[in-house]
Design a protein around this motif. Sequence first.
Motif, PDB file in Angstrom:
ATOM      1  N   ALA A  92       0.819  -1.215   0.000  1.00 50.95           N
ATOM      2  CA  ALA A  92       0.000   0.000   0.000  1.00 50.95           C
ATOM      3  C   ALA A  92       0.854   1.267   0.000  1.00 50.95           C
ATOM      4  N   GLY A  93       2.178   1.107  -0.055  1.00 49.86           N
ATOM      5  CA  GLY A  93       3.064   2.262  -0.108  1.00 49.86           C
ATOM      6  C   GLY A  93       3.508   2.767   1.243  1.00 49.86           C
ATOM      7  N   ILE A  94       3.262   1.993   2.314  1.00 51.21           N
ATOM      8  CA  ILE A  94       3.654   2.403   3.662  1.00 51.21           C
ATOM      9  C   ILE A  94       4.938   1.663   4.023  1.00 51.21           C
ATOM     10  N   SER A  95       6.005   2.407   4.189  1.00 53.79           N
ATOM     11  CA  SER A  95       7.273   1.775   4.525  1.00 53.79           C
ATOM     12  C   SER A  95       7.245   1.244   5.949  1.00 53.79           C
ATOM     13  N   GLU A  96       8.156   0.339   6.240  1.00 49.56           N
ATOM     14  CA  GLU A  96       8.221  -0.253   7.572  1.00 49.56           C
ATOM     15  C   GLU A  96       8.540   0.795   8.632  1.00 49.56           C
ATOM     16  N   HIS A  97       9.443   1.719   8.288  1.00 51.55           N
ATOM     17  CA  HIS A  97       9.800   2.776   9.246  1.00 51.55           C
ATOM     18  C   HIS A  97       8.602   3.684   9.523  1.00 51.55           C
ATOM     19  N   ALA A  98       7.875   4.056   8.473  1.00 52.24           N
ATOM     20  CA  ALA A  98       6.712   4.924   8.649  1.00 52.24           C
ATOM     21  C   ALA A  98       5.628   4.223   9.462  1.00 52.24           C
ATOM     22  N   TYR A  99       5.460   2.921   9.202  1.00 47.39           N
ATOM     23  CA  TYR A  99       4.446   2.172   9.945  1.00 47.39           C
ATOM     24  C   TYR A  99       4.777   2.141  11.429  1.00 47.39           C
ATOM     25  N   HIS A 100       6.003   1.776  11.773  1.00 49.71           N
ATOM     26  CA  HIS A 100       6.372   1.644  13.183  1.00 49.71           C
ATOM     27  C   HIS A 100       6.379   2.988  13.884  1.00 49.71           C
TER      28      HIS A 100
END
Length: 260
Positions: A92-100
């Motif tokens: 969906a375009g959400i990076s792991e860093h942005a998610y966490h």
Amino acid sequence: MNAPLTLSATATASSTDLLLWTAFPYICLAVFVVGHVWRYRQDQFGWTSRTSQLLEHRWLRWGSPLFHLGAFAVIAGHVVGLAVPASWTEAAGISEHAYHTTAVALGSVAGVAMVTGLGMLCARRLLARRIRLTTDRSDKLLFPLLTLTVLLGFSATAVHNVFGGGYDYRETVSVWFRGVFTLHPQPEAISGAPLLFQLHALSACLLFAAWPFTRLVHVWSAPVGYLVRPYLVYRRRAGTPPAPKSAVGAGSSSGSHRAA
């Protein structure tokens, strides 16, 4: 979502891991389902939160909204974090860093609100004598267990993801969680997780097992119908107009004169 448990994966899971992370969760889920059916058939009139607002409202006024709003946000975060694989958010375009980063920030705010509200509700039940007298056996089980589960989850997030170096629970705890519900449990996935995450998962299983026998059943009776219910319009009954003030006054003076 998860690959079936292979023979090699089964071999890496000890008998303790199989007991804690396979047998125990399914036992708790079975009690959760069967217990709700039993409670609904045997105690429909007790299917309520047993409000005590009339006995004390000052602590309840702030504690209840904080706890419930925080709980809704925490549950939503758990659904996304545990049920949605990392590959889906990345697609969906959400990076792991942005998610966490977002998960820790929003989860911390929701966790503080939930812990604060729960603390106020527990203090209210302990300090207010009238509330304490209405506390039954199920409440004495629910409140400590709920407090333990909330504090363990809050502590795990604070220790490992706020003040610590960070821990990606979606690679371990989430894999085990989804495996339980897809009937492909992977106990080895969570057996290596930090102790706080393991204790939080075990206490959550216990909370689900106790759910049908406590006031938590009122969650399934949320008054959603009130949102679409038509307004109630009250009208004065026809043919019975109010008596004029002069007639009331005359009758009162006449009655007083006769009584005299």
